[in-house]
Motif scaffolding. Structure first.
Motif, mmCIF file in Angstrom:
data_model
loop_
_atom_site.group_PDB
_atom_site.id
_atom_site.type_symbol
_atom_site.label_atom_id
_atom_site.label_comp_id
_atom_site.label_asym_id
_atom_site.label_seq_id
_atom_site.Cartn_x
_atom_site.Cartn_y
_atom_site.Cartn_z
ATOM 1 N N ARG A 140 0.805 -1.222 0.000
ATOM 2 C CA ARG A 140 0.000 0.000 0.000
ATOM 3 C C ARG A 140 0.839 1.274 0.000
ATOM 4 N NH1 ARG A 140 -4.321 -2.004 4.677
ATOM 5 N NH2 ARG A 140 -5.153 -3.794 3.499
ATOM 6 N N THR A 141 2.148 1.135 0.084
ATOM 7 C CA THR A 141 3.001 2.317 0.057
ATOM 8 C C THR A 141 3.018 2.930 -1.335
ATOM 9 O OG1 THR A 141 4.948 0.950 -0.387
ATOM 10 C CG2 THR A 141 4.449 1.450 1.912
ATOM 11 N N ALA A 142 3.357 4.209 -1.398
ATOM 12 C CA ALA A 142 3.268 4.954 -2.658
ATOM 13 C C ALA A 142 4.216 4.408 -3.722
ATOM 14 C CB ALA A 142 3.565 6.435 -2.400
ATOM 15 N N GLY A 143 5.366 3.900 -3.315
ATOM 16 C CA GLY A 143 6.345 3.434 -4.293
ATOM 17 C C GLY A 143 5.991 2.130 -4.957
ATOM 18 N N LEU A 144 4.950 1.433 -4.482
ATOM 19 C CA LEU A 144 4.571 0.130 -5.040
ATOM 20 C C LEU A 144 3.183 0.156 -5.663
ATOM 21 C CD1 LEU A 144 5.899 -2.168 -2.159
ATOM 22 C CD2 LEU A 144 6.995 -1.694 -4.348
ATOM 23 N N ASN A 145 2.799 1.299 -6.184
ATOM 24 C CA ASN A 145 1.461 1.417 -6.765
ATOM 25 C C ASN A 145 1.280 0.527 -7.981
ATOM 26 O OD1 ASN A 145 0.539 3.269 -4.876
ATOM 27 N ND2 ASN A 145 1.269 5.035 -6.054
ATOM 28 N N ASN A 146 2.378 0.263 -8.710
ATOM 29 C CA ASN A 146 2.271 -0.539 -9.930
ATOM 30 C C ASN A 146 2.419 -2.039 -9.683
ATOM 31 O OD1 ASN A 146 1.952 1.737 -11.588
ATOM 32 N ND2 ASN A 146 4.164 2.057 -11.700
ATOM 33 N N ALA A 147 2.708 -2.433 -8.457
ATOM 34 C CA ALA A 147 2.838 -3.855 -8.133
ATOM 35 C C ALA A 147 1.461 -4.517 -8.109
ATOM 36 C CB ALA A 147 3.524 -4.022 -6.785
ATOM 37 N N PRO A 148 1.395 -5.838 -8.310
ATOM 38 C CA PRO A 148 0.098 -6.529 -8.260
ATOM 39 C C PRO A 148 -0.557 -6.373 -6.888
ATOM 40 C CG PRO A 148 1.763 -7.945 -9.260
ATOM 41 C CD PRO A 148 2.487 -6.753 -8.699
ATOM 42 N N PRO A 149 -1.846 -6.113 -6.831
ATOM 43 C CA PRO A 149 -2.548 -6.059 -5.544
ATOM 44 C C PRO A 149 -2.375 -7.363 -4.779
ATOM 45 C CG PRO A 149 -3.924 -5.184 -7.295
ATOM 46 C CD PRO A 149 -2.740 -5.780 -7.965
ATOM 47 N N ALA A 204 -1.109 -20.776 7.942
ATOM 48 C CA ALA A 204 -0.615 -19.398 7.886
ATOM 49 C C ALA A 204 -1.466 -18.528 6.973
ATOM 50 C CB ALA A 204 0.847 -19.374 7.420
ATOM 51 N N GLY A 205 -2.681 -18.964 6.678
ATOM 52 C CA GLY A 205 -3.597 -18.150 5.885
ATOM 53 C C GLY A 205 -3.426 -18.327 4.384
ATOM 54 N N PHE A 206 -4.083 -17.441 3.644
ATOM 55 C CA PHE A 206 -4.100 -17.482 2.182
ATOM 56 C C PHE A 206 -3.651 -16.125 1.640
ATOM 57 C CE2 PHE A 206 -7.059 -20.582 3.734
ATOM 58 C CZ PHE A 206 -6.992 -21.649 2.847
ATOM 59 N N VAL A 207 -2.765 -16.174 0.665
ATOM 60 C CA VAL A 207 -2.259 -14.970 0.017
ATOM 61 C C VAL A 207 -2.739 -14.958 -1.427
ATOM 62 C CG1 VAL A 207 -0.221 -13.641 -0.623
ATOM 63 C CG2 VAL A 207 -0.230 -14.952 1.491
ATOM 64 N N SER A 208 -3.285 -13.829 -1.854
ATOM 65 C CA SER A 208 -3.801 -13.694 -3.219
ATOM 66 C C SER A 208 -3.096 -12.541 -3.930
ATOM 67 C CB SER A 208 -5.319 -13.438 -3.208
ATOM 68 O OG SER A 208 -6.005 -14.472 -2.530
ATOM 69 N N PHE A 209 -2.694 -12.785 -5.173
ATOM 70 C CA PHE A 209 -2.140 -11.756 -6.046
ATOM 71 C C PHE A 209 -3.059 -11.607 -7.252
ATOM 72 C CE2 PHE A 209 1.601 -13.355 -3.814
ATOM 73 C CZ PHE A 209 2.201 -12.167 -3.416
ATOM 74 N N VAL A 210 -3.369 -10.373 -7.597
ATOM 75 C CA VAL A 210 -4.211 -10.093 -8.766
ATOM 76 C C VAL A 210 -3.301 -9.570 -9.878
ATOM 77 C CG1 VAL A 210 -6.206 -8.861 -9.652
ATOM 78 C CG2 VAL A 210 -6.142 -9.557 -7.238
ATOM 79 N N ILE A 211 -3.189 -10.334 -10.954
ATOM 80 C CA ILE A 211 -2.290 -10.017 -12.060
ATOM 81 C C ILE A 211 -3.097 -9.397 -13.199
ATOM 82 C CG2 ILE A 211 -0.529 -10.915 -13.616
ATOM 83 C CD1 ILE A 211 0.132 -11.214 -10.646
ATOM 84 N N PHE A 212 -2.687 -8.215 -13.615
ATOM 85 C CA PHE A 212 -3.305 -7.518 -14.745
ATOM 86 C C PHE A 212 -2.361 -7.577 -15.955
ATOM 87 C CE2 PHE A 212 -5.339 -5.563 -11.025
ATOM 88 C CZ PHE A 212 -6.684 -5.655 -11.392
ATOM 89 N N PRO A 213 -2.856 -7.252 -17.141
ATOM 90 C CA PRO A 213 -2.000 -7.324 -18.337
ATOM 91 C C PRO A 213 -0.705 -6.536 -18.217
ATOM 92 C CG PRO A 213 -4.289 -7.118 -19.003
ATOM 93 C CD PRO A 213 -4.266 -6.967 -17.507
ATOM 94 N N ARG A 214 -0.714 -5.421 -17.500
ATOM 95 C CA ARG A 214 0.506 -4.607 -17.399
ATOM 96 C C ARG A 214 1.619 -5.310 -16.620
ATOM 97 N NH1 ARG A 214 -2.919 -2.233 -13.508
ATOM 98 N NH2 ARG A 214 -2.013 -2.141 -11.388
ATOM 99 N N HIS A 215 1.254 -6.322 -15.848
ATOM 100 C CA HIS A 215 2.260 -7.035 -15.053
ATOM 101 C C HIS A 215 2.963 -8.136 -15.832
ATOM 102 C CE1 HIS A 215 -0.567 -5.721 -11.637
ATOM 103 N NE2 HIS A 215 0.494 -4.928 -11.618
#
Length: 325
Positions: free
Chosen positions: A202-211, A234-245
């Motif tokens: 959520r930091t400003a420098g990582l705006n282009n990283a996958p959510p 240890a839970g579940f981690v999700s990454f949302v990949i868009f075409p720009r990634h």
């Protein structure tokens, strides 16, 4: 943070040494194991020094993950497209391995720069084979082609008897990791690490990283997944990949980073645990030194004990001492 490199360093070293010493014709037979239980076996004979046999064993797939001919879907096509005439896939592979290929060193390009680049590519064969299904899904995302598996969960193996899940949609692909750890301390550290991982996104420098999202319960995309695949302490981690990634040169890096995400987390958990143990040992050593400095001098203590000691006399002895005076 340290990212794992896709080329196998030992395999690259073996190939480079072999190319530089072809005239010696030394027999070669090496076996080793990489993280996540990926095994390698490379062989060469004195009779044919230009030919190498390279075998690769992948982690055992869980029941929800399907292999085709002992390999992830699209692996053979990916090998043929990447290496051309330099590598030949042998069928069947050696016993105990998922893949065996024959490498012909005489067909390497003469230019040193191109030759080294191809050797690095060969050393990355694990990435090519294990990441073939994920690469195919992400390529469809870039091309926006016709997708027959939209809104269908896809299970891909990344650790022995463990899988992660890919949920392709028209404009994005969601990649979900059930995070499992055997050690209770690793589980606590990993949970804290993953929650901080989400906050750092959520930091400003990582705006282009996958959510990135973390939850203690399975996300809604895994409603149709089998129950035995959803056990995650240890839970579940999700990454949302868009075409720009995944456009241009980002595809290979994204595929490798996702395929080895659990190993990446495990590496940093172990590093954190080792760092804390080191700090604890240093703290204990400091406290021991402070206690040593606080101890009284032994000789001084003895003198004090002698000067302050006294002897209890009887009444008769006291009278005798008085009369003698």
């Amino acid at each position: 943070m340290i990212l794992l490199q896709s080329p196998c360093r030992y395999l690259l070293q073996v190939l480079s040494t072999r190319v530089q010493n072809l005239d010696k014709g030394v027999e070669l037979d090496c076996q080793w194991v990489e993280f996540d239980d990926v095994r390698y076996h490379i062989q060469a004979t004195v009779k044919n020094p230009n030919l190498l046999l390279l075998s690769l064993s992948l982690p055992a797939p869980p029941p929800e993950t399907v292999f085709f001919g002992g390999l992830p879907q699209g692996a053979i096509e990916a090998i043929k497209g990447a290496y051309g005439v330099v590598l030949q896939v042998l069928d069947p592979p050696r016993d105990g391995y998922n893949l065996t290929v024959k490498l012909n060193l005489s067909k390497l390009p003469p230019d040193e720069e191109h030759k080294q680049a191809l050797l690095v590519k060969i050393a990355s064969i694990r990435e090519l084979v294990q990441g073939a299904p994920l690469r195919a899904v992400l390529k469809q995302l870039v091309s926006r082609g016709v997708k027959s598996d939209l809104n269908k969960i896809v299970s891909l193996v990344h650790r022995p008897n463990e899988s992660f899940f890919v949920f392709p949609q028209a404009d994005k692909v969601t990649v979900i990791f059930p995070m499992r750890f055997k050690d209770s301390i690793d589980t606590v550290l990993a949970t804290s690490f993953l929650q901080e991982f989400v906050e750092a996104r959520r930091t400003a420098g990582l705006n282009n990283a996958p959510p990135c999202l973390w939850s203690s319960s399975p996300p809604k995309e895994l409603e149709r997944a089998p129950d035995e695949a959803l056990s995650a302490n240890a839970g579940f981690v999700s990454f949302v990949i868009f075409p720009r990634h995944v456009d241009a040169r980002k595809l290979d890096r994204t595929v490798w980073s996702l395929s080895t995400f659990h190993a990446y987390v495990s590496y940093h958990v172990k590093c954190s645990e080792g760092f804390m143990h080191t700090r604890m040992r240093r703290r204990v050593e400091t406290l021991i030194e402070a206690l040593d400095r606080a101890k009284p001098d032994s000789e001084k203590t003895k003198k004090n004990e002698q000067s302050s000691s006294f002897k209890r006399l009887s009444i008769k002895d006291g009278r005798n001492n008085f009369n003698s005076k």
